[in-house]
Structures are given as structure tokens and as C-alpha cells.
Design an enzyme around this catalytic site. Structure first.
Site, PDB file in Angstrom:
ATOM      1  N   GLY A 179       0.897  -1.207  -0.202  1.00 18.52           N
ATOM      2  CA  GLY A 179       0.021  -0.148   0.078  1.00 18.52           C
ATOM      3  C   GLY A 179       0.849   1.110   0.079  1.00 18.52           C
TER       4      GLY A 179
ATOM      5  N   MET B 114       2.523   4.935   1.490  1.00 14.82           N
ATOM      6  CA  MET B 114       2.962   5.327   2.707  1.00 14.82           C
ATOM      7  C   MET B 114       1.704   5.922   3.924  1.00 14.82           C
ATOM      8  SD  MET B 114       6.405   7.450   1.996  1.00 14.82           S
ATOM      9  CE  MET B 114       6.852   7.747   3.910  1.00 14.82           C
TER      10      MET B 114
ATOM     11  N   GLU C   8       9.886  -3.100   4.726  1.00 16.98           N
ATOM     12  CA  GLU C   8      10.507  -2.137   3.560  1.00 16.98           C
ATOM     13  C   GLU C   8      10.982  -3.206   2.334  1.00 16.98           C
ATOM     14  OE1 GLU C   8       9.411   0.920   4.018  1.00 16.98           O
ATOM     15  OE2 GLU C   8       9.710   1.681   5.860  1.00 16.98           O
TER      16      GLU C   8
ATOM     17  N   HIS D 167      10.472  -3.282  -0.568  1.00 20.23           N
ATOM     18  CA  HIS D 167      10.886  -2.435  -1.823  1.00 20.23           C
ATOM     19  C   HIS D 167      12.301  -2.184  -1.939  1.00 20.23           C
ATOM     20  CE1 HIS D 167       9.439   0.537   1.028  1.00 20.23           C
ATOM     21  NE2 HIS D 167      10.055   1.369   0.483  1.00 20.23           N
TER      22      HIS D 167
ATOM     23  N   GLY E 116      12.441   8.737   3.653  1.00 18.66           N
ATOM     24  CA  GLY E 116      12.065   9.927   4.056  1.00 18.66           C
ATOM     25  C   GLY E 116      10.632   9.613   4.630  1.00 18.66           C
TER      26      GLY E 116
ATOM     27  N   TYR F 156       7.019  13.039   1.584  1.00 19.82           N
ATOM     28  CA  TYR F 156       6.010  12.242   0.975  1.00 19.82           C
ATOM     29  C   TYR F 156       4.548  12.403   1.694  1.00 19.82           C
ATOM     30  CZ  TYR F 156       9.743   9.657  -1.059  1.00 19.82           C
ATOM     31  OH  TYR F 156      11.046   9.286  -1.608  1.00 19.82           O
TER      32      TYR F 156
ATOM     33  N   CYS G   1      -6.426  12.917  -6.531  1.00 19.96           N
ATOM     34  CA  CYS G   1      -5.785  14.223  -6.141  1.00 19.96           C
ATOM     35  C   CYS G   1      -4.431  13.790  -6.769  1.00 19.96           C
ATOM     36  CB  CYS G   1      -5.735  14.244  -4.706  1.00 19.96           C
ATOM     37  SG  CYS G   1      -7.295  14.678  -3.766  1.00 19.96           S
TER      38      CYS G   1
HETATM   39  N1  LIG Z   1      -3.304   9.847   5.778  1.00 24.15           N
HETATM   40  C1  LIG Z   1      -3.093   9.071   6.753  1.00 24.15           C
HETATM   41  N2  LIG Z   1      -3.812   7.862   6.426  1.00 24.15           N
HETATM   42  C2  LIG Z   1      -3.751   6.805   7.573  1.00 24.15           C
HETATM   43  N3  LIG Z   1      -2.902   6.880   8.465  1.00 24.15           N
HETATM   44  C3  LIG Z   1      -2.009   8.055   8.722  1.00 24.15           C
HETATM   45  C4  LIG Z   1      -2.242   8.974   7.660  1.00 24.15           C
HETATM   46  N4  LIG Z   1      -1.030  10.015   7.971  1.00 24.15           N
HETATM   47  C5  LIG Z   1      -0.531   9.604   9.314  1.00 24.15           C
HETATM   48  N5  LIG Z   1      -1.262   8.232   9.741  1.00 24.15           N
HETATM   49  C6  LIG Z   1      -0.467   7.576  10.554  1.00 24.15           C
HETATM   50  O1  LIG Z   1       0.190   6.471  10.212  1.00 24.15           O
HETATM   51  C7  LIG Z   1      -0.270   5.295  11.019  1.00 24.15           C
HETATM   52  C8  LIG Z   1       0.018   4.088   9.999  1.00 24.15           C
HETATM   53  O2  LIG Z   1       1.491   4.091  10.080  1.00 24.15           O
HETATM   54  P1  LIG Z   1       2.412   2.845   9.563  1.00 24.15           P
HETATM   55  O3  LIG Z   1       1.709   1.654  10.072  1.00 24.15           O
HETATM   56  O4  LIG Z   1       3.826   2.997   9.914  1.00 24.15           O
HETATM   57  O5  LIG Z   1       2.158   3.059   8.129  1.00 24.15           O
HETATM   58  P2  LIG Z   1       2.937   2.810   6.892  1.00 24.15           P
HETATM   59  O6  LIG Z   1       3.945   1.414   7.265  1.00 24.15           O
HETATM   60  O7  LIG Z   1       1.899   1.877   5.765  1.00 24.15           O
HETATM   61  O8  LIG Z   1       3.737   3.636   6.251  1.00 24.15           O
HETATM   62  C9  LIG Z   1      -1.742   5.522  10.890  1.00 24.15           C
HETATM   63  O9  LIG Z   1      -1.859   4.555  12.038  1.00 24.15           O
HETATM   64  C10 LIG Z   1      -2.143   6.886  11.320  1.00 24.15           C
HETATM   65  O10 LIG Z   1      -1.634   7.016  12.842  1.00 24.15           O
HETATM   66  C1  LIG Z   2       6.817   6.716  -2.199  1.00 27.10           C
HETATM   67  C2  LIG Z   2       8.300   6.425  -1.873  1.00 27.10           C
HETATM   68  C3  LIG Z   2       8.758   6.265  -0.426  1.00 27.10           C
HETATM   69  N1  LIG Z   2      10.120   5.721  -0.457  1.00 27.10           N
HETATM   70  C4  LIG Z   2      10.669   5.670   0.736  1.00 27.10           C
HETATM   71  C5  LIG Z   2      10.257   6.531   1.944  1.00 27.10           C
HETATM   72  C6  LIG Z   2      10.103   5.844   3.263  1.00 27.10           C
HETATM   73  O1  LIG Z   2      11.507   5.815   3.637  1.00 27.10           O
HETATM   74  C7  LIG Z   2       9.867   4.341   2.767  1.00 27.10           C
HETATM   75  C8  LIG Z   2       8.395   3.897   2.741  1.00 27.10           C
HETATM   76  O2  LIG Z   2       8.080   4.045   4.128  1.00 27.10           O
HETATM   77  P1  LIG Z   2       6.598   3.545   4.856  1.00 27.10           P
HETATM   78  O3  LIG Z   2       6.927   2.567   5.737  1.00 27.10           O
HETATM   79  O4  LIG Z   2       5.952   2.894   3.698  1.00 27.10           O
HETATM   80  O5  LIG Z   2       5.776   4.693   5.379  1.00 27.10           O
HETATM   81  O6  LIG Z   2      10.225   4.188   1.364  1.00 27.10           O
HETATM   82  C9  LIG Z   2      11.171   5.660  -1.516  1.00 27.10           C
HETATM   83  O7  LIG Z   2      12.073   5.434  -1.348  1.00 27.10           O
HETATM   84  N2  LIG Z   2      10.368   5.858  -2.817  1.00 27.10           N
HETATM   85  C10 LIG Z   2       9.338   6.199  -3.171  1.00 27.10           C
HETATM   86  O8  LIG Z   2       8.878   6.291  -4.097  1.00 27.10           O
HETATM   87 ZN   LIG Z   3      -7.744  13.003  -2.597  1.00 24.51          ZN
END
Ligand SMILES: Nc1ncnc2c1ncn2[C@@H]1O[C@H](COP(=O)(O)OP(=O)(O)O)[C@@H](O)[C@H]1O
Ligand SMILES: Cc1cn([C@H]2C[C@H](O)[C@@H](COP(=O)(O)O)O2)c(=O)[nH]c1=O
Ligand SMILES: [Zn+2]
Length: 190
Positions: free
Chosen positions: A10, A12, A87, A89, A168, A173, A180
Site C-alpha cells: 500500500g 505510505m 520495507e 521495496h 523519508g 511524501y 488528487c
Molecule cells: N493519511 C493517513 N492515513 C492513514 N494513517 C495516517 C495518515 N497519516 C498518518 N497516519 C498515521 O500512520 C499510521 C500508520 O503508520 P504505519 O503503520 O507506519 O504505516 P505504513 O507502514 O504503511 O507507512 C496510522 O495509524 C496513522 O496514525
Molecule cells: C513513495 C516512496 C517512498 N520511499 C521511501 C520513503 C520511506 O523511507 C519508505 C516508505 O516508508 P513507509 O513505511 O511505507 O511509510 O520508502 C521511496 O524510497 N520511494 C518512493 O517512491
Molecule cells: Zn484525494
């Protein structure tokens, strides 16, 4: 019996790491044996943990590549129930062969990663692992622009680079829905 491969993908902020942490907790509560890995490049919140955007975390082993991951796995082989990889990817696509060896040795594998880059292109490693998975969980986030719970893309707020790899968080991001994303980037306009 062989292990099962589950892939959680999914954009970020869609809760991928949170879901991985819940699964790790289930294995911990069940007194199972497991290893948690993260790529060495990911030092965003911690070098020694996987950390969600809400600050929840679990200890993890940093590895530079799939060869190092497999070496560590082999040391524990026979006693393990699961391997968790955050991570995904960021790893080279050849990690698929290591994952296959692990699941066919009877160990469950859980991988988390971005399915798409901010350029709206699939991350090859994630795509290939999704292709051989038993289960793919696709998460979405709340769109940071319109507020709808339908964000499937990560949008880069700062200048684009040639590389699609750039560690980052919110400073670079946001998660957005397709409508959007199209408006922000001018891509896919009909
Ligand atoms: N736009 C957003 N939609 C959903 N959750 C968000 C958003 N922005 C910040 N969050 C926070 O990010 C948390 C999810 O973080 P995380 O599990 O680290 O996600 P991912 O690993 O997919 O980046 C959510 O529980 C919420 O508190
Ligand atoms: C969209 C995008 C993200 N990344 C990097 C940025 C973060 O360090 C991770 C993703 O972290 P999350 O756990 O899913 O929040 O990946 C990137 O390198 N390239 C991209 O296009
Ligand atoms: Zn939107």
C-alpha cells in the site's frame, strides 16, 4: 509442511508496519520463534527497530542484502516459525529466491512494502513477491489532500529525483487518492 508467504502493500501511512507489528505480537504471545529484518538503508526512525508512524516498534536486524539475510536465517534454521521483513521495496529483486527457500523450508514469511513509487511505477521487488504470495493484503490511507479514505499512491512533495529510492517521511511524501494524484501531477489527464 511448507510455510506461507503473506505480503502487505500500500502507499505510505496505510498501516503496513502497524499490521506487521500486530502479527509479530501474535507470534510473541504464542511463544513462537521468529526473526525480524529491515534493510540497512532504512534509518529513518531507528537503526535497530522497525517503527510505525505512530511510534510503535519491534527490534529488528539490519541487513545490507538478501545474502546477509539468508546467512542469519540459516544460523537459526530448524528453530524458526516465521520471518518478518519490513520495507521489502528497498531490497534487490533477487530476494525472491531467498524467500522461496525460506517458505519451502517450512517457515512463514511476512513482507511489507510499497507497491508503487511516487512516480506511479510498481516497485519490481514488491511486484515479484506479490506474484508468488499466498496472500496479498492491500492497504489504503486517508488522502492527505481531500480527506477520503481511498489513498493508494504516495505523492512526493519535494523536487523529484532520477531515483525512485529516497528514504523519508512527511517532509517528502504524502498519501493521496488517484483523483488528487492526477490533479497534483498533471498525469493521466483525459
Ligand atoms: N493519511 C493517513 N492515513 C492513514 N494513517 C495516517 C495518515 N497519516 C498518518 N497516519 C498515521 O500512520 C499510521 C500508520 O503508520 P504505519 O503503520 O507506519 O504505516 P505504513 O507502514 O504503511 O507507512 C496510522 O495509524 C496513522 O496514525
Ligand atoms: C513513495 C516512496 C517512498 N520511499 C521511501 C520513503 C520511506 O523511507 C519508505 C516508505 O516508508 P513507509 O513505511 O511505507 O511509510 O520508502 C521511496 O524510497 N520511494 C518512493 O517512491
Ligand atoms: Zn484525494
Amino acid at each position: 509442511m511448507t510455510g506461507k508467504l503473506t505480503v502487505i502493500v500500500g502507499p505510505m501511512y496505510s498501516g503496513k508496519t502497524s499490521e506487521l507489528l500486530s502479527l509479530i505480537e501474535i507470534y510473541t504471545l504464542g511463544k513462537k520463534n521468529y526473526l525480524v529484518f529491515k534493510p540497512a538503508i532504512d534509518v529513518r526512525y531507528s537503526e535497530e527497530h522497525i517503527v510505525s508512524h505512530t511510534g510503535l516498534k519491534a527490534p529488528a536486524i539490519r541487513v545490507s542484502d538478501s545474502i546477509e539475510l539468508f546467512e542469519i536465517f540459516k544460523e537459526k534454521q530448524g528453530s524458526l516459525d516465521a520471518v518478518f521483513i519490513d520495507e521489502i521495496h528497498f531490497f534487490e529483486a533477487d530476494i525472491i529466491q531467498v524467500i522461496e527457500k525460506i517458505i519451502y523450508s517450512g517457515v512463514n514469511v511476512f513482507c511489507v512494502g510499497l507497491d508503487m513509487s511516487y512516480k506511479h511505477r510498481p516497485f519490481i521487488t514488491t511486484a515479484q513477491i506479490m506474484g508468488i504470495a499466498d496472500e496479498v493484503i492491500k492497504k489504503k490511507a486517508v488522502c492527505h489532500i481531500c480527506g477520503e479514505y481511498k489513498a493508494v499512491v504516495s505523492y512526493r512533495k519535494v523536487e523529484e529525483t532520477d531515483s525512485e529510492i529516497d528514504v523519508g517521511g512527511m517532509e517528502k511524501y504524502i498519501a493521496v487518492c488517484r483523483d488528487c494524484y492526477s490533479k497534483l501531477t498533471g498525469k493521466f489527464k483525459q
